[in-house]
Structure formats: structure tokens, C-alpha cells
Write an enzyme that holds these catalytic residues in place. Structure first.
Site, mmCIF file in Angstrom:
data_model
loop_
_atom_site.group_PDB
_atom_site.id
_atom_site.type_symbol
_atom_site.label_atom_id
_atom_site.label_comp_id
_atom_site.label_asym_id
_atom_site.label_seq_id
_atom_site.Cartn_x
_atom_site.Cartn_y
_atom_site.Cartn_z
ATOM 1 N N TRP A 102 0.838 -1.204 0.000
ATOM 2 C CA TRP A 102 0.000 0.000 0.000
ATOM 3 C C TRP A 102 0.870 1.249 0.000
ATOM 4 C CZ3 TRP A 102 -4.427 -0.488 -1.950
ATOM 5 C CH2 TRP A 102 -5.220 -1.615 -1.709
ATOM 6 N N ASP A 167 -1.474 6.611 6.672
ATOM 7 C CA ASP A 167 -2.526 5.729 6.170
ATOM 8 C C ASP A 167 -2.818 4.742 7.297
ATOM 9 O OD1 ASP A 167 -4.124 3.837 4.996
ATOM 10 O OD2 ASP A 167 -2.798 3.433 3.291
ATOM 11 N N LYS A 191 -12.394 -1.733 6.777
ATOM 12 C CA LYS A 191 -11.752 -2.654 7.720
ATOM 13 C C LYS A 191 -12.367 -2.508 9.120
ATOM 14 C CE LYS A 191 -8.569 -2.852 4.257
ATOM 15 N NZ LYS A 191 -7.936 -1.931 3.327
HETATM 16 C C1 LIG Z 1 -7.300 -1.436 2.187
HETATM 17 C C2 LIG Z 1 -6.193 -0.464 2.223
HETATM 18 C C3 LIG Z 1 -6.077 0.581 1.294
HETATM 19 C C4 LIG Z 1 -6.995 0.717 0.107
HETATM 20 O O1 LIG Z 1 -8.254 1.107 0.457
HETATM 21 P P1 LIG Z 1 -9.337 1.419 -0.706
HETATM 22 O O2 LIG Z 1 -10.482 1.925 0.092
HETATM 23 O O3 LIG Z 1 -9.596 0.139 -1.416
HETATM 24 O O4 LIG Z 1 -8.764 2.440 -1.602
HETATM 25 C C5 LIG Z 1 -5.035 1.456 1.434
HETATM 26 N N1 LIG Z 1 -4.155 1.352 2.437
HETATM 27 C C6 LIG Z 1 -4.222 0.359 3.353
HETATM 28 C C7 LIG Z 1 -3.221 0.278 4.448
HETATM 29 C C8 LIG Z 1 -5.249 -0.579 3.268
HETATM 30 O O5 LIG Z 1 -5.317 -1.574 4.171
#
Ligand SMILES: *Cc1c(COP(=O)(O)O)cnc(C)c1O
Length: 360
Positions: A102, A167, A191
Site C-alpha cells: 500500500w 494511512d 476494515k
Molecule cells: C485497504 C487499504 C487501502 C486501500 O483502500 P481502498 O479503500 O480500497 O482504496 C489502502 N491502504 C491500506 C493500508 C489498506 O489496508
């Protein structure tokens, strides 16, 4: 109806009481005879939901008053672009810690807008970084929890006066963080928060409105969301409503401090078993082990396949590891009950015994 144990990395399991409430209220929200998805976002009904959702998040994360909470669409991935578009100002330069898949995607977007310094980390370990003397960059970006690799930062690096952007998609609200250490926190909802598509952005107010280029699209400018309370256009009303129910559930449970305790207990059950097992193992450096996403493996890809297939038949869903890592992965988000982890560990023990017996 029985509920399965769903170990998906995202979209992922949500608390049963939340789903039940959504179902119960679906045809008639608060006795209105209208569904929540049929109600205007400008109505008092929805404005109240929006306000309460923000208040709950502020309370649960202890968000200081000089931070804004934005409800944005486009998932966490859109923030990979919005962060550089909004924060690159004085130096047109950023600093990214590359801790996995990511982070790499975030870096690729940032490189479209300015210069990026990248600190690469090994896949299973995030070494302690000293970033306190970092300068001449507009921000530092980290991924607090690496969903695919199963690692997390053991502690949040101090970046001095340089804003730290995180993030937090896969571990927001799962353990306590001091929001003041960050300039921006963002998290895709699917999540620990609710349905996919919604992204929560928590941004320190002095970082809003920095980019004055008139070419910055309105919908990609943090200032638009601040000025309109995330209502410049129609927000994802259903997602926000479910988010509110999830936050109420979490608050009732005792908040982030309490869920962190439970999450540690849940993760310890699985890690302790992996460390004892002579069949399954974890590759992740002990101090960086994620509480949310736990990749594990055996030494045989054939056994892996057999395990995943038997586990699925037994009602343990989505244990297949990410294609870039292989093996298995169990995601233990807030809504995964401890009984799900206990059942998984006991299933793994049985599988291990059977594998030993057919081997000797
Ligand atoms: C799931 C995830 C993303 C992507 O999320 P989207 O909503 O699909 O864009 C980005 N960063 C991390 C750490 C993730 O777990």
C-alpha cells in the site's frame, strides 16, 4: 441462520448487532416510513447522523479541536493522490516510508506531483527510524499497519515540525494513537469502520487550504470538505449511517482502550500458537507484529492449499494469503469475536495433528 467466521482483509466482518440494527431500520428509519437511503442528505435526519458520527469519532479517538474530520469518497486510494495535491507546497518534496504494497501505491501517486524521498524497509520488519531532524520536505508519510505484510510500526516516529501523514486504513480505532502526533490521518472504511467507498480524513486545520492552484479540482481539495462539512455534494449517506452504528457499538464496548486490550488478547492467541507450532509459522519480526492482519505459512504449498480448503469447508472464510505473499492470512479486525480466533486456533491444532500423523 449461522454467521461464519470471516477473516477477510477487507471488506471485512462487521459487528452483528450493527447489521441487525441496519436490517431492523432499513424500511423505516426512526418510524418515518422511509429508508435511510431514501432520505435527503440535507434533511435534519441525516444532518443529525453526520454530526453524531463525527462527535463519536472525536470522542473515541480523542481528536483535538484544531483537527477537522472529513468524509470523502474514493477509498483510501484517492488519498494517495489527495495528500500530495493538498500538502505539497513549500518544497514540492515529500518523504515516504516504504513498508509494503500500500505504501508503494501511495509513493507512485506522490511521484506524479513532486519529488519523493523513499526510505525502504524490509518486508517483515520496520526498523526504528530517526526522522526528528528531517527537513526541507512538506510531509512524511507512513502506513501504520501493513495489511498485506502483517507488520505495524512499533512506535510512531517523531518528525519534529514536519507534518506526519498516516494511512491508518487497517488499524484505525483498533489501538490508541495520539492524534496530535499526526498532521493527517486517513483510513478507508472497509476494515474497522463500515462499508467500502467511504474514507475518513482527519486533518490539522493549518494544513487545509495550502494549495492555492486554481487547477486543483474542487472535489480533491480538503478545503471544500471543511467549508461544506463534507456536504459539498451528496455524501455516501448509507456508509456514514453504518459508520455511526459501528462507532456506537465500539463506544458501548468501552472504546478504543478496551478494544485494544481485546485485540491484543485475540492476536496473542494466534501468535502464541504459531510460535509453538511445528507446522505453521509467522515470518514477522516480533516487535512489528500486526494486531489486525496475521500472515502465516507452512513449508509446503500443498499443505497450504489443503488447509485453506478444509478451513473454508469448516466455516473459516477468506484465509488465503495475499497473492504477493502467499500462504495464509487471518485478519482479526475489531468486529472479529475472540471466539472466532479460539475456534480458528483449535482448527489449526487439529489440522497440524492430522498432518503429523499422515507424515510419520
Ligand atoms: C485497504 C487499504 C487501502 C486501500 O483502500 P481502498 O479503500 O480500497 O482504496 C489502502 N491502504 C491500506 C493500508 C489498506 O489496508
Amino acid at each position: 441462520m449461522t454467521r461464519s467466521f470471516n477473516f477477510s482483509a477487507g471488506p471485512s466482518t462487521l459487528p452483528l448487532p450493527v447489521l441487525e440494527k441496519v436490517q431492523k431500520e432499513f424500511l423505516s428509519f426512526q418510524g418515518t416510513g422511509m429508508s435511510i437511503i431514501e432520505i435527503s442528505h440535507r434533511s435534519n435526519y441525516f444532518e443529525e447522523i453526520m454530526e453524531q458520527t463525527e462527535q463519536l469519532l472525536r470522542e473515541l479517538m480523542n481528536i483535538p479541536n484544531n483537527y477537522k474530520v472529513l468524509f470523502v469518497q474514493g477509498g483510501a486510494s484517492l488519498q494517495f493522490s489527495m495528500v500530495p495535491m493538498n500538502l505539497l507546497t513549500s518544497y514540492n518534496t515529500s518523504y515516504y516510508v516504504n513498508t509494503g504494497s500500500w505504501a508503494k501505491k501511495a509513493i507512485a501517486e506522490a511521484e506524479k506531483y513532486g519529488e519523493v524521498h523513499v526510505q525502504n524497509c524490509p518486508i517483515h520488519h520496520i526498523p526504528k527510524l530517526s526522522l526528528d531532524s528531517i527537513s526541507l520536505v512538506d510531509y512524511v508519510h507512513i502506513t501504520t499497519n501493513n495489511t498485506i505484510e502483517g507488520t505495524k510500526f512499533a512506535s510512531i516516529p517523531n518528525t519534529g515540525n514536519v507534518p506526519l501523514v498516516a494511512d491508518m486504513s487497517s488499524n484505525i480505532l483498533s489501538e490508541e494513537y495520539d492524534v496530535e502526533k499526526f498532521g493527517v490521518i486517513y483510513a478507508g472504511a472497509q476494515k474497522n469502520i463500515g462499508p467500502a467507498g467511504l474514507c475518513i480524513v482527519i486533518v490539522r486545520e493549518d494544513l487545509v487550504g495550502q494549495n492555492t492552484l486554481h487547477t486543483l479540482p474542487t472535489m480533491l481539495n480538503y478545503e471544500t470538505y471543511v467549508k461544506s462539512n463534507s456536504m459539498y455534494n451528496t455524501p455516501p449517506t448509507f456508509n456514514i449511517y453504518i459508520m455511526k452504528l459501528v462507532l456506537e457499538w465500539l463506544k458501548q464496548l468501552g472504546g478504543v482502550q478496551q478494544i485494544e486490550k481485546i485485540n491484543k488478547e485475540k492476536a496473542a492467541l494466534l501468535y502464541n500458537f504459531l510460535d509453538e507450532s511445528t507446522l505453521f509459522y509467522s515470518n514477522v519480526h516480533i516487535e512489528n507484529r500486526s494486531l489486525m492482519n496475521i500472515p502465516f505459512n507452512t513449508t509446503s504449498s500443498q499443505l497450504n492449499e489443503q488447509f485453506i480448503s478444509e478451513a473454508t469447508s469448516a466455516g473459516f472464510y477468506f484465509l488465503k494469503g495475499h497473492r504477493s505473499i502467499g500462504g495464509m492470512r487471518a485478519s482479526l479486525y475489531n468486529a472479529m469475536p475472540i471466539d472466532g480466533v479460539k475456534a480458528l486456533v483449535s482448527f489449526m491444532k487439529q489440522f497440524e495433528m492430522k498432518a503429523r500423523m499422515s507424515n510419520v
